[in-house]
Design a protein around this motif. Structure first.
Motif: not given
Length: 341
Positions: A123-124, A132-134, A228-229, A236-238
């Motif tokens: 789900c978006t 969202m980007a697919g 885009d998740q 976040r990681r960066a």
């Protein structure tokens, strides 16, 4: 694909009256769905109520919808038997090779099935409920088999059973708005190797068609850049690693996360939940922390005074009490930061 016409008739006989009861219909573009031959239906995903509502739309367009399901579900005693007999398709997620994971989907498409793909995979998470980007599975199957991809967008059924809640709200009766567009033109990718660049570009074309159709339903333009998740996770990681080059992306990540939280609350409100305003809750928490810190300081000062030696200079006793108060106040601030984080 192997299936039982009897089981399909049973499922239709049960679900159609139920869906007619639960949802009003505003349907468009069913003539864009081929009446025979393999076809991919690529659709946006808003809530747990989507699949059945969409299946009704597809069935009324003259096709029996076939969904992809995790291979493990087919081994369950009751549900597994039903989905096997109605011709649903397993996905082998344990396979590292994407082509092998979707081998039965390819077989079904070549056999003339109407296969439903949710390219987003879930789900978006977009705060405004845009697609969202697919992921690339639908594009891969389309380019591998040559079957058409029909973009479909829907709006309204998500209020029946909002994502993230356990509350089913059949009343008042909701309207399911659905629109099917013409096939996505993927001809420019024919003959090209199915590498990452090709699959991503074809997927972007599919998701753009879905987003534009949803904009038509909602009466507003779809965003130019889809949520885009993967990008947000990388940012976040960066940021956690302290990479200064990603500072701006990190700030964007935080803003998106905040908007997502607000959107979750908004979706709950839209469905009828009474949600406490986030700002009020934060203010109450901060006030409570300040009161607790103040009480701690006063208690430490009192204990220091009671335990102090009468011969000790008053200035020394005050100094120790002040130090204890500072330490407790810092601990309270740290606790508030931990709660906030």
């Amino acid at each position: 694909m192997d299936h039982s016409p009897v089981w399909r008739a049973i499922v239709v006989g049960i679900l159609r009256p139920l869906l007619f009861t639960l949802l009003k219909r505003d349907w468009k573009g069913q003539d864009n769905i081929p009446r025979k031959g393999g076809v991919i239906i690529a659709v946006n995903h808003l809530s747990w109520s989507d699949p059945l509502a969409l299946a009704h739309f597809i069935y009324r367009a003259g096709r029996f919808p076939v969904y992809l399901a995790k291979a493990g579900v087919f081994k369950t005693p009751v549900i597994g038997r039903i989905i096997r007999r109605t011709g649903q398709i397993p996905v082998y997620r344990e396979r590292s090779d994407a082509a092998l994971a979707l081998r039965d989907a390819e077989k079904g498409l070549r056999g003339g099935e109407c296969v439903i793909f949710y390219p987003e995979g879930t789900c978006t998470r977009d705060p405004d409920l845009w697609p969202m980007a697919g992921k690339t599975g639908a594009a891969r199957m389309a380019l591998t088999t040559g079957v058409p991809v029909i973009p479909v967008a829907h709006w309204g059924a998500h209020i029946l059973w909002p994502y993230g809640t356990k509350k089913f709200r059949p009343f008042p009766r909701k309207t399911m708005h659905v629109i099917a567009g013409p096939p996505v033109d993927l001809s420019k990718y024919e003959g090209r190797p199915l590498d990452t660049a090709t699959l991503n570009a074809a997927t972007a074309d599919i998701m753009r068609a879905i987003a534009d159709l949803l904009g038509e339903l909602r009466g507003e333009p779809a965003p130019e850049k889809l949520y885009d998740q993967k990008e947000i996770t990388r940012a976040r990681r960066a940021a956690e690693k302290g990479d200064p080059a990603e500072a701006d992306a990190s700030r964007t990540d935080e803003a998106e996360a905040s908007r997502t939280d607000d959107a979750d609350a908004s979706r709950t409100d839209e469905a009828g939940d009474a949600a406490e305003p986030a700002g009020t809750a934060k203010a109450d928490a901060a006030d409570a922390a300040d009161v607790e810190a103040s009480r701690t300081v006063e208690a430490e000062a009192s204990r220091t005074d009671e335990a102090g030696d009468a011969a000790e200079p008053a200035g020394t006793a005050k100094s120790e009490a002040s130090g204890a108060a500072d330490a407790d106040a810092e601990g309270s601030d740290t606790g508030k930061e931990a709660k906030a984080s």
